[in-house]
Design an enzyme around this catalytic site. Structure first.
Site, PDB file in Angstrom:
ATOM      1  N   SER A  34       0.835  -1.222   0.000  1.00  0.00           N
ATOM      2  CA  SER A  34       0.000   0.000   0.000  1.00  0.00           C
ATOM      3  C   SER A  34       0.859   1.257   0.000  1.00  0.00           C
ATOM      4  CB  SER A  34      -0.969   0.001   1.183  1.00  0.00           C
ATOM      5  OG  SER A  34      -0.297  -0.216   2.396  1.00  0.00           O
ATOM      6  N   HIS A  73      -1.919  -8.887   1.895  1.00  0.00           N
ATOM      7  CA  HIS A  73      -1.614  -7.618   2.584  1.00  0.00           C
ATOM      8  C   HIS A  73      -2.782  -7.306   3.542  1.00  0.00           C
ATOM      9  CE1 HIS A  73       0.173  -3.829   3.406  1.00  0.00           C
ATOM     10  NE2 HIS A  73      -0.211  -3.131   2.352  1.00  0.00           N
ATOM     11  N   HIS A 112       5.740 -12.766   7.407  1.00  0.00           N
ATOM     12  CA  HIS A 112       5.963 -11.384   6.978  1.00  0.00           C
ATOM     13  C   HIS A 112       7.136 -11.339   6.014  1.00  0.00           C
ATOM     14  CE1 HIS A 112       6.479  -7.028   7.120  1.00  0.00           C
ATOM     15  NE2 HIS A 112       5.224  -7.010   7.509  1.00  0.00           N
ATOM     16  N   ARG A 129       2.995  -4.740  16.743  1.00  0.00           N
ATOM     17  CA  ARG A 129       1.603  -4.299  16.594  1.00  0.00           C
ATOM     18  C   ARG A 129       0.654  -5.388  17.098  1.00  0.00           C
ATOM     19  NH1 ARG A 129       1.727  -2.964  10.290  1.00  0.00           N
ATOM     20  NH2 ARG A 129       2.606  -5.066  10.354  1.00  0.00           N
ATOM     21  N   ASP A 188      -2.255  -8.451  11.630  1.00  0.00           N
ATOM     22  CA  ASP A 188      -3.615  -8.884  11.296  1.00  0.00           C
ATOM     23  C   ASP A 188      -4.091 -10.075  12.123  1.00  0.00           C
ATOM     24  OD1 ASP A 188      -3.926  -6.958   9.210  1.00  0.00           O
ATOM     25  OD2 ASP A 188      -2.543  -8.147   8.014  1.00  0.00           O
TER      26      ASP A 188
END
Ligand code: HAX
Length: 440
Positions: free
Chosen positions: A241, A271, A318, A327, A373
């Site tokens: 992105s 993604h 990743h 995160r 995620d």
């Protein structure tokens, strides 16, 4: 807004001088070699971009202007009585490079509230799509409809100096960020709440107002939104992105067009769409096992089944990170404080115990640890935001902060059109045989 804009310009002027001197004195220094494998395999590890807003370390995770996520949670201004950082503060940090004061953050909140009006024809464009359209499709269509308001596109058509590009890109950035929550909430209420829309509350901060327009007024959900919109904002420049936004922006496409391109990339399952896929994967597992809290043994079996079927375990792995994503950890800490007994949250934690050794044992997955995620859906579901197809839109609203702050820097530093060299396999075959670079 003049103050923030002036500070940005002053910082960019300083940076421009430094960059000129680096290029003049050290422009011939070699940053790295590129292997044929890298050329074929997604350009992993090739240093080829400058992104000022954040830097990713494979083991430590992301740092925004040098600050880790735990540091951001400590240092950035918070809402009254709140514990999570206000994303307005992170935007300021990414843009200016300094931790903002509470007044500066309030100033950005107020500016975005003031600029948040979305023209009716944008809603008409959304309404023209079937309600069944994926929320990301509706989101991208709405961003393109907003593009008609681009100050950069208008000024460029009228003729502006290259030196002024940053000015209009900055204005578009502020307009676009201000309007995204309203657009996203409209899509949510249209698709899932029968079109029962909620008007914005201009007294709330950016995240709290977004939560309010979505229909979630619980204070801890607003806190979740502040954390969520902070941690999803930026992940240096090479992710799809960020890279897509930067690349399209390098053609001097305006921030609306550039961001729409970035969002089209975020909508891919490898993604940003992975947050939707994680919850689907967990729900399918629970359904198949007829349990809302499968045991660790059952989870292990389900992971093996997923791998045997040639599918990915969403939320794990990743391209750059090689440890648990900070995160993920930040969301885990939030869940420990707010909803430690939620069955889906507990399942996410059980997967975290079980999945890494199994993924590692395949011998090919370079990072067996969870990414951002893997946790987000469980938290949203806990508060009743159960429509997982919408999750990537939330990610997109947050990602705007990083990629648009970066786009301001791109234009302020006068970065040129991006145009790397590509090869054909025919070229590669000749190269391999000749053992040296062959002419095109
Ligand atoms: N489950 C199963 N297989 C996986 C895997 C996973 N979670 N992660 C990697 N692999 C596989 C790859 O598909 C690849 O297989 P092949 O050699 O057969 O093609 C192999 O392991 C090597 O891949 P890698 O080098 O470890 O990982 P990549 O850099 O190629 O890909 C991905 C990184 C994130 C795309 C990958 O780990 C993946 O598909 N993960 C699941 C989807 C996901 O969670 N995406 C979100 C990532 C974070 C993000 O951007 N969020 O927005």
């Amino acid at each position: 807004m003049g103050y923030v804009k002036d500070r940005f310009k002053a910082k960019a002027d300083e940076q421009n001088k430094e960059i000129k001197s680096i290029i003049e004195q050290h422009g011939n220094m070699v940053v790295g070699d590129v292997t044929l494998a890298q050329v074929y395999q997604g350009m992993r590890g090739i240093t080829g971009l400058v992104t000022e807003t954040s830097l990713l370390d494979a083991n430590e995770g992301i740092r925004f202007r040098g600050f880790s996520i735990p540091e951001l949670r400590e240092k950035l201004p918070k809402a009254e009585g709140g514990q999570e950082p206000l994303p307005e503060g992170l935007f300021y940090l990414m843009l200016i490079g300094e931790v903002p004061t509470e007044e500066e953050v309030e100033h950005i909140s107020e500016t975005w509230a003031r600029r948040s009006h979305v023209p009716n024809y944008v809603f008409d464009v959304i309404e023209a799509l079937p309600v069944s359209a994926h929320p990301m499709t509706q989101f991208i269509a709405a961003i393109l409809a907003l593009q008609t308001q681009s100050r950069f596109a208008k000024a460029y058509t009228e003729g502006i100096s290259k030196k002024d590009h940053w000015n209009y890109v900055y204005e578009d950035t502020m307009d676009l960020i201000a309007r995204l929550p309203r657009v996203a909430a409209y899509i949510y209420r249209r698709k899932y709440k029968g079109g029962d829309h909620i008007q914005p509350d201009g007294m709330l901060d950016w995240s709290a107002n977004f939560a309010h327009m979505l229909g979630f007024d619980e204070e801890s959900f607003k806190e979740l939104m502040r954390l969520y919109l902070t941690i999803h904002s930026d992940h240096e420049g090479g992710n799809v992105s960020a890279h897509a936004t930067h690349l399209v922006g390098s053609a001097l496409s305006d921030p609306f067009l550039s961001f729409a391109a970035g969002m089209a990339g975020l909508a891919g399952p490898l993604h940003g769409l992975a947050n939707q896929e994680v919850i689907r994967w967990i729900e399918e597992m629970c359904k198949e096992l007829n349990s809302d809290q499968p045991t660790k043994e059952q989870i292990a079996d389900y992971i093996h089944k997923t791998l045997t079927e040639g599918k990915v375990v969403p939320g794990y792995g990743h391209a750059v990170l090689r440890k648990t994503d900070p995160r993920f950890t930040a969301q885990m800490e939030f869940a420990k404080r707010h909803c430690p007994d939620d069955p889906t949250v507990k399942t996410v934690w059980n997967i975290y115990e079980v999945a890494p050794p199994i993924l590692e044992s395949t011998g090919k997955i370079k990072n067996p640890w969870p990414n951002v995620d893997a946790h987000s859906g469980a938290l949203l579901k806990h508060y009743g935001l159960v429509e997982e197809e919408f999750y990537t839109v939330l990610f997109g609203v947050s990602r705007a902060l990083g990629v648009l702050a970066s786009l301001c820097w791109d234009r302020a530093l006068g970065f040129p059109l991006e145009r790397p060299k590509s090869i054909t396999t025919e070229w590669a075959k000749k190269f391999v045989t000749a053992g040296e670079k062959v002419p095109e």
